[in-house]
Design a protein around this motif. Structure first.
Motif, mmCIF file in Angstrom:
data_model
loop_
_atom_site.group_PDB
_atom_site.id
_atom_site.type_symbol
_atom_site.label_atom_id
_atom_site.label_comp_id
_atom_site.label_asym_id
_atom_site.label_seq_id
_atom_site.Cartn_x
_atom_site.Cartn_y
_atom_site.Cartn_z
ATOM 1 N N LYS A 196 0.844 -1.208 0.000
ATOM 2 C CA LYS A 196 0.000 0.000 0.000
ATOM 3 C C LYS A 196 0.877 1.255 0.000
ATOM 4 O O LYS A 196 0.574 2.241 -0.674
ATOM 5 C CB LYS A 196 -0.918 0.005 1.222
ATOM 6 N N PHE A 197 1.954 1.200 0.763
ATOM 7 C CA PHE A 197 2.893 2.327 0.803
ATOM 8 C C PHE A 197 3.477 2.587 -0.585
ATOM 9 O O PHE A 197 3.517 3.739 -1.047
ATOM 10 C CB PHE A 197 3.998 2.019 1.819
ATOM 11 N N LYS A 198 3.922 1.560 -1.255
ATOM 12 C CA LYS A 198 4.537 1.718 -2.563
ATOM 13 C C LYS A 198 3.509 2.173 -3.623
ATOM 14 O O LYS A 198 3.851 2.914 -4.545
ATOM 15 C CB LYS A 198 5.153 0.387 -3.011
ATOM 16 N N LYS A 199 2.277 1.739 -3.464
ATOM 17 C CA LYS A 199 1.244 2.077 -4.445
ATOM 18 C C LYS A 199 0.834 3.538 -4.351
ATOM 19 O O LYS A 199 0.671 4.228 -5.374
ATOM 20 C CB LYS A 199 0.025 1.166 -4.229
ATOM 21 N N LEU A 200 0.686 4.058 -3.145
ATOM 22 C CA LEU A 200 0.169 5.408 -2.968
ATOM 23 C C LEU A 200 1.260 6.472 -3.032
ATOM 24 O O LEU A 200 0.980 7.632 -3.374
ATOM 25 C CB LEU A 200 -0.571 5.499 -1.625
ATOM 26 N N LYS A 201 2.511 6.108 -2.739
ATOM 27 C CA LYS A 201 3.583 7.098 -2.630
ATOM 28 C C LYS A 201 3.752 7.961 -3.879
ATOM 29 O O LYS A 201 3.873 9.185 -3.771
ATOM 30 C CB LYS A 201 4.899 6.376 -2.294
ATOM 31 N N PRO A 202 3.763 7.436 -5.101
ATOM 32 C CA PRO A 202 4.050 8.291 -6.262
ATOM 33 C C PRO A 202 2.847 9.050 -6.826
ATOM 34 O O PRO A 202 3.017 9.871 -7.722
ATOM 35 C CB PRO A 202 4.577 7.288 -7.292
ATOM 36 N N VAL A 203 1.637 8.801 -6.349
ATOM 37 C CA VAL A 203 0.453 9.373 -6.990
ATOM 38 C C VAL A 203 0.086 10.707 -6.358
ATOM 39 O O VAL A 203 0.475 11.019 -5.221
ATOM 40 C CB VAL A 203 -0.745 8.403 -6.905
ATOM 41 N N ASN A 204 -0.675 11.477 -7.135
ATOM 42 C CA ASN A 204 -1.246 12.721 -6.613
ATOM 43 C C ASN A 204 -2.447 12.373 -5.740
ATOM 44 O O ASN A 204 -3.364 11.682 -6.192
ATOM 45 C CB ASN A 204 -1.674 13.623 -7.777
ATOM 46 N N PRO A 205 -2.484 12.849 -4.498
ATOM 47 C CA PRO A 205 -3.574 12.427 -3.603
ATOM 48 C C PRO A 205 -4.952 12.861 -4.088
ATOM 49 O O PRO A 205 -5.925 12.116 -3.935
ATOM 50 C CB PRO A 205 -3.214 13.090 -2.274
ATOM 51 N N LYS A 206 -5.059 14.062 -4.676
ATOM 52 C CA LYS A 206 -6.361 14.521 -5.156
ATOM 53 C C LYS A 206 -6.869 13.630 -6.290
ATOM 54 O O LYS A 206 -8.054 13.268 -6.318
ATOM 55 C CB LYS A 206 -6.266 15.975 -5.630
ATOM 56 N N ILE A 207 -5.972 13.285 -7.186
ATOM 57 C CA ILE A 207 -6.364 12.418 -8.302
ATOM 58 C C ILE A 207 -6.760 11.034 -7.787
ATOM 59 O O ILE A 207 -7.748 10.445 -8.226
ATOM 60 C CB ILE A 207 -5.228 12.323 -9.330
ATOM 61 N N PHE A 208 -5.985 10.525 -6.830
ATOM 62 C CA PHE A 208 -6.276 9.196 -6.294
ATOM 63 C C PHE A 208 -7.634 9.177 -5.602
ATOM 64 O O PHE A 208 -8.415 8.231 -5.764
ATOM 65 C CB PHE A 208 -5.174 8.780 -5.309
ATOM 66 N N ILE A 209 -7.941 10.222 -4.817
ATOM 67 C CA ILE A 209 -9.224 10.263 -4.104
ATOM 68 C C ILE A 209 -10.380 10.368 -5.086
ATOM 69 O O ILE A 209 -11.424 9.724 -4.911
ATOM 70 C CB ILE A 209 -9.236 11.446 -3.113
ATOM 71 N N SER A 210 -10.221 11.197 -6.147
ATOM 72 C CA SER A 210 -11.295 11.341 -7.126
ATOM 73 C C SER A 210 -11.543 10.053 -7.894
ATOM 74 O O SER A 210 -12.685 9.748 -8.249
ATOM 75 C CB SER A 210 -10.953 12.472 -8.104
#
Length: 465
Positions: free
Chosen positions: A310-324
């Motif tokens: 989960k750490f490796k998956k979320l680390k490089p992404v933009n949080p706003k884009i991921f939440i949307s």
């Protein structure tokens, strides 16, 4: 032989000649001349007197009286037309006078003022002539000239209005250019802020991190970048409070005890940082706010590996884009939950004038604001910090330091870089335990990973003498 006429007959003819001559003269006085069309306003009483004297010729005098009425009516129409034309000219001159005020034009102001004075003189002369019944007007010519004057004045007024509208349009164009410049500056600021949020806590150094090599040092390093994003958000929040005319001292008193004194105004930010950290790290090891619904705290190797993935998956992404894109993910739920806890409804309404961000969050959306972008980045790093903590092979606990506790260099670190205490204070602190510096409040909680301690960050009060 010469014939002698009776005297009575001669007297009758002489009187008739005189009367006829009066009529001729009266008609000449009231008639519109063929050369210049001048008409003089004549009283009706004169004809009434003549009619009473010469009762036998009443029809002639009645007809003449009707002619005089028609001519007088024409003179009055010409008078009113000239009066209205002068008023229209005054309006045009006054509009020109106002237009010359901004930008200031002395010559135009003087010309417009003289035009107003001239037209007022014309009106005054018309009033005098009307009261004395000395109007000497040509109705047809006066009507035509008055209409021309009025149309010219209206055209001048329209021209002035057009110039005024053009000036306002140019002013608005200048304002639009200024607003575009400010918009560009705001966009640049937002980009620089976003760059700082990413660069100041650049997580690229963790790209090559491998699960078997994890150790508490990696956690401490990632905590450093997490705290940097928290401080960036705190600075942004304080700026929003200042823009909303908040009393920061009163806000600080709601977070820490009223007896807490800050030697420097900048130290108030530590109180806000304490509030944010307390909210974001609440339930770090046990609470369901971090692991919602089906997720549970890992206790074995496989679960540790899942947390690291989960750490490796979320680390490089933009949080706003991921939440949307993943509104029902545990991270999206965590972000919404923490936002609603940290940013109270009254606080959001005070800062932004509405509850739009709250409504968007509750409906599963993502607010497109700088404030939420900073919060989402901070939330992402807190979330990743917990994923990394429970990817380790050791138990993780979190702790805070109680108020008035003695300062310990093993478990604590002072948040202020400068020395808060004078040498005399430090000497007094060596005399007895009562003079040692005490903890006023915890800014950042501490962590214990196995036997390794990550120091908490505290704000100290001067020692008592």
């Amino acid at each position: 032989m010469e014939t002698i006429k009776p005297k009575s007959s001669m007297k009758t003819k002489t009187r008739f000649a005189r009367t006829f001559q009066k009529v001729i003269n009266l008609r000449n006085a009231t008639r519109i001349a063929s050369s210049n069309g001048i008409c003089v306003l004549v009283s009706h009483n004169k004809f009434k007197e003549d009619a009473s004297i010469h009762g036998g010729k009443s029809q002639i005098f009645e007809r003449n009286e009707e002619d005089v009425k028609a001519r007088n009516r024409a003179v009055m129409e010409a008078l009113v037309a000239k009066l209205f034309a002068s008023v229209t000219s005054i309006k045009a001159a006054y509009a020109e006078l106002q237009m010359a005020q901004s930008p200031y034009n002395g010559d135009a102001i003087q010309a417009a003022d003289q035009a107003v004075v001239d037209e007022l003189k014309v009106i005054s002369e018309l009033k005098r002539s009307f009261l004395k019944k000395e109007l000497d007007l040509s109705p047809q010519v006066t009507l035509m000239l008055s209409e021309i004057q009025e149309q010219q004045s209206l055209m001048k007024t329209y021209e002035i209005t057009i110039k005024k509208l053009q000036a306002e349009s140019e002013q608005k164009d200048t304002g639009i250019v200024s607003l575009k410049k400010k918009l560009g500056e705001s966009i640049s600021f937002n980009k620089s802020l976003e760059k700082k949020l990413n660069a100041s806590g650049s997580l690229s150094m963790f790209d090559n991190l491998q699960f078997p090599l994890l150790n508490p040092t990696h956690f401490a390093q990632f905590l450093h970048y997490t705290l940097r994003s928290i401080r960036n958000f705190v600075k942004l929040m304080i700026r929003e409070m200042e823009s909303a005319s908040w009393d920061l001292n009163a806000a600080v008193q709601c977070i820490v005890d009223s007896d807490t004194k800050f030697p420097e105004p900048t130290h108030r930010s530590f109180a806000f940082e304490s509030f944010v950290c307390k909210t974001m790290f609440e339930g770090f090891t046990t609470d369901a706010n971090f692991f919602l619904q089906n997720d549970s705290i890992p206790h074995d190797e496989q679960q540790n590996q899942q947390m690291f993935d989960k750490f490796k998956k979320l680390k490089p992404v933009n949080p706003k884009i991921f939440i949307s894109q993943n509104p029902n993910s545990t991270f999206a739920k965590f972000t919404r939950c923490k936002y609603l806890q940290l940013v109270h409804a009254k606080m959001e309404c005070s800062l932004f004038g509405n509850l739009n961000q709250r409504k968007i969050m509750n409906s599963g959306g993502v607010p497109d604001t700088t404030f939420f972008a900073a919060f989402a980045e901070m939330s992402k790093r807190v979330w990743l910090l917990r994923c990394l903590a429970f990817s380790l092979h050791n138990d993780v606990t979190i702790f805070q330091v109680r108020k008035n506790s003695r300062f310990s260099e093993v478990y604590m670190q002072c948040v202020t870089e400068e020395t808060l205490f004078s040498p005399a204070d430090m000497n007094d602190s060596a005399v007895g335990s009562g003079s040692e510096p005490r903890v006023r409040f915890t800014v950042v909680p501490g962590f214990k990973i196995g036997e390794t301690v990550v120091q908490s960050r505290v704000y100290l009060s001067p020692p008592s003498r």
